[in-house]
Enzyme design. Structure first.
Site, PDB file in Angstrom:
ATOM      1  N   GLY A  13       0.819  -1.213   0.000  1.00 31.28           N
ATOM      2  CA  GLY A  13       0.000   0.000   0.000  1.00 31.28           C
ATOM      3  C   GLY A  13       0.846   1.253   0.000  1.00 31.28           C
ATOM      4  O   GLY A  13       0.509   2.250   0.646  1.00 31.28           O
ATOM      5  N   SER A  15       1.476   3.441  -2.346  1.00 29.28           N
ATOM      6  CA  SER A  15       1.214   4.412  -3.405  1.00 29.28           C
ATOM      7  C   SER A  15       1.056   5.843  -2.909  1.00 29.28           C
ATOM      8  O   SER A  15       1.419   6.787  -3.598  1.00 29.28           O
ATOM      9  CB  SER A  15      -0.049   4.016  -4.182  1.00 29.28           C
ATOM     10  OG  SER A  15       0.177   2.856  -4.934  1.00 29.28           O
ATOM     11  N   VAL A  67      -2.622  -8.080  -2.323  1.00 29.95           N
ATOM     12  CA  VAL A  67      -2.400  -8.761  -1.045  1.00 29.95           C
ATOM     13  C   VAL A  67      -3.494  -9.759  -0.718  1.00 29.95           C
ATOM     14  O   VAL A  67      -3.309 -10.633   0.143  1.00 29.95           O
ATOM     15  CB  VAL A  67      -2.248  -7.742   0.113  1.00 29.95           C
ATOM     16  CG1 VAL A  67      -1.054  -6.833  -0.118  1.00 29.95           C
ATOM     17  CG2 VAL A  67      -3.531  -6.947   0.335  1.00 29.95           C
ATOM     18  N   ASN A  93       1.080  -2.272   5.282  1.00 31.41           N
ATOM     19  CA  ASN A  93       0.337  -1.014   5.348  1.00 31.41           C
ATOM     20  C   ASN A  93      -0.945  -1.031   4.530  1.00 31.41           C
ATOM     21  O   ASN A  93      -1.849  -0.232   4.774  1.00 31.41           O
ATOM     22  CB  ASN A  93       1.238   0.130   4.863  1.00 31.41           C
ATOM     23  CG  ASN A  93       0.474   1.426   4.694  1.00 31.41           C
ATOM     24  OD1 ASN A  93       0.089   2.075   5.661  1.00 31.41           O
ATOM     25  ND2 ASN A  93       0.230   1.813   3.439  1.00 31.41           N
ATOM     26  N   SER A 146      -4.493   0.190  14.380  1.00 32.07           N
ATOM     27  CA  SER A 146      -5.256   1.439  14.496  1.00 32.07           C
ATOM     28  C   SER A 146      -5.753   1.577  15.925  1.00 32.07           C
ATOM     29  O   SER A 146      -5.905   0.574  16.641  1.00 32.07           O
ATOM     30  CB  SER A 146      -6.459   1.416  13.540  1.00 32.07           C
ATOM     31  OG  SER A 146      -7.346   2.493  13.795  1.00 32.07           O
ATOM     32  N   TYR A 159     -14.392  -2.195  10.027  1.00 35.65           N
ATOM     33  CA  TYR A 159     -13.027  -1.689  10.148  1.00 35.65           C
ATOM     34  C   TYR A 159     -12.476  -1.943  11.554  1.00 35.65           C
ATOM     35  O   TYR A 159     -11.343  -2.419  11.707  1.00 35.65           O
ATOM     36  CB  TYR A 159     -13.000  -0.195   9.838  1.00 35.65           C
ATOM     37  CG  TYR A 159     -11.617   0.409   9.843  1.00 35.65           C
ATOM     38  CD1 TYR A 159     -10.732   0.176   8.794  1.00 35.65           C
ATOM     39  CD2 TYR A 159     -11.181   1.216  10.897  1.00 35.65           C
ATOM     40  CE1 TYR A 159      -9.456   0.722   8.796  1.00 35.65           C
ATOM     41  CE2 TYR A 159      -9.917   1.769  10.905  1.00 35.65           C
ATOM     42  CZ  TYR A 159      -9.057   1.515   9.851  1.00 35.65           C
ATOM     43  OH  TYR A 159      -7.789   2.059   9.860  1.00 35.65           O
ATOM     44  N   ALA A 161     -13.375  -4.241  13.621  1.00 32.42           N
ATOM     45  CA  ALA A 161     -13.163  -5.683  13.769  1.00 32.42           C
ATOM     46  C   ALA A 161     -11.850  -6.111  13.125  1.00 32.42           C
ATOM     47  O   ALA A 161     -11.099  -6.920  13.687  1.00 32.42           O
ATOM     48  CB  ALA A 161     -14.334  -6.450  13.159  1.00 32.42           C
ATOM     49  N   LYS A 163      -9.148  -4.283  12.567  1.00 31.16           N
ATOM     50  CA  LYS A 163      -7.981  -3.746  13.262  1.00 31.16           C
ATOM     51  C   LYS A 163      -7.783  -4.408  14.620  1.00 31.16           C
ATOM     52  O   LYS A 163      -6.649  -4.558  15.095  1.00 31.16           O
ATOM     53  CB  LYS A 163      -8.093  -2.226  13.393  1.00 31.16           C
ATOM     54  CG  LYS A 163      -7.980  -1.504  12.046  1.00 31.16           C
ATOM     55  CD  LYS A 163      -6.688  -1.868  11.313  1.00 31.16           C
ATOM     56  CE  LYS A 163      -6.529  -1.108   9.999  1.00 31.16           C
ATOM     57  NZ  LYS A 163      -5.251  -1.420   9.320  1.00 31.16           N
TER      58      LYS A 163
END
Length: 259
Positions: A13, A15, A67, A93, A146, A159, A161, A163
């Site tokens: 990730g 970019s 990924v 990432n 996070s 999200y 869940a 993290k």
């Protein structure tokens, strides 16, 4: 001073946003950085990140990486391992963020976030560990978790869940491989100014900043600095930690007392 000269690092990730800051930061201290992403040719693509590094005198390349695809990840890591003479650092990432409380979240939204955030981290970590064990080499793996893995964030059920899963995955992998010299840790950002958090309007942004003891959101560079520490020899005895980069958000919010 941290010196990663001779080290080969993969940043998924990479970019834009946090990923780009991590990639450029590792390159500045001598690492050869493999920017691994699905985003290739766009203005904020992986090729652009690699070009930024090379233009600044660093060493970098771009590889296209999905990924979520287990066999593809295994193939890419095997090729990199052979061509570069072994990988030393992995930064997981790559991630996605979608809104929705449980009753608003459909199956696709739920699965997409788990596929990228959790399965993607697992796929890359597995291949990295396999390579390190085969070479009997130490290494560093840094996951991006996070604050949402430690506390609820209203309206982001899937999200949070994912993290939460990364927080405990980090601890377990660290425990399994510490004796092999493989350090596994995570950085847990709070609110960071990136394209991903552009979903917050200015009023919400300002309110969240006001509730942060430090008084502001993090920048991608704040997160990259923490990753650099965990990827360096300075963190050789740090095992299974989730380093909060949240300006104090998780420990408590400012209390305004009346006159």
């Amino acid at each position: 001073m941290i010196d990663l000269t001779g080290k080969k690092a993969v940043v998924t990730g990479g970019s834009s946003g946090i990923g780009r800051a991590i990639a450029t930061t590792l390159a500045k201290v001598g690492a050869h950085v493999v920017v691994a992403d699905l985003t290739e040719e766009a203005r904020e693509g992986g090729e652009a990140t690699a070009a930024v590094i090379v233009a600044a005198g660093g060493s970098a390349e771009f590889v296209k990486l999905d990924v979520t695809a287990s066999a593809h990840v295994a193939s890419v890591f095997a090729e990199l391992d052979e061509r570069l003479g072994g990988l030393d650092i992995l930064v997981n990432n790559a991630g996605v963020l979608r809104e929705g409380s449980v009753h608003e979240t459909d199956d696709e939204t739920w699965r997409t976030q788990f596929l990228v955030n959790v399965d993607g981290t697992f796929h890359c970590t597995r291949e990295m560990v396999r390579g390190l064990l085969a070479r009997k080499s130490p290494g560093k793996i840094v996951n991006i978790s996070s604050i949402s893995g430690f506390r609820g964030n209203p309206g982001f059920a899937a999200y949070c869940a994912t993290k939460g899963a990364i927080v405990n995955f980090t601890r377990q992998v660290a425990l399994d491989y510490a004796a092999h010299g493989i350090n596994v840790n995570a950085v847990a950002p709070g609110f960071v100014t990136t394209h991903m958090t552009a979903l917050y309007d200015q009023a919400t942004h300002d309110a969240l900043a006001a509730q942060t003891p430090r008084g502001r959101w993090a920048s991608p560079q704040d997160v990259a600095n923490a990753v650099l520490f965990l990827a360096s020899p300075l963190a050789d005895h740090v095992v299974g930690d989730n380093l909060l980069v949240d300006g104090g958000w998780t420990i408590g919010t400012p209390v305004e007392l009346g006159a």
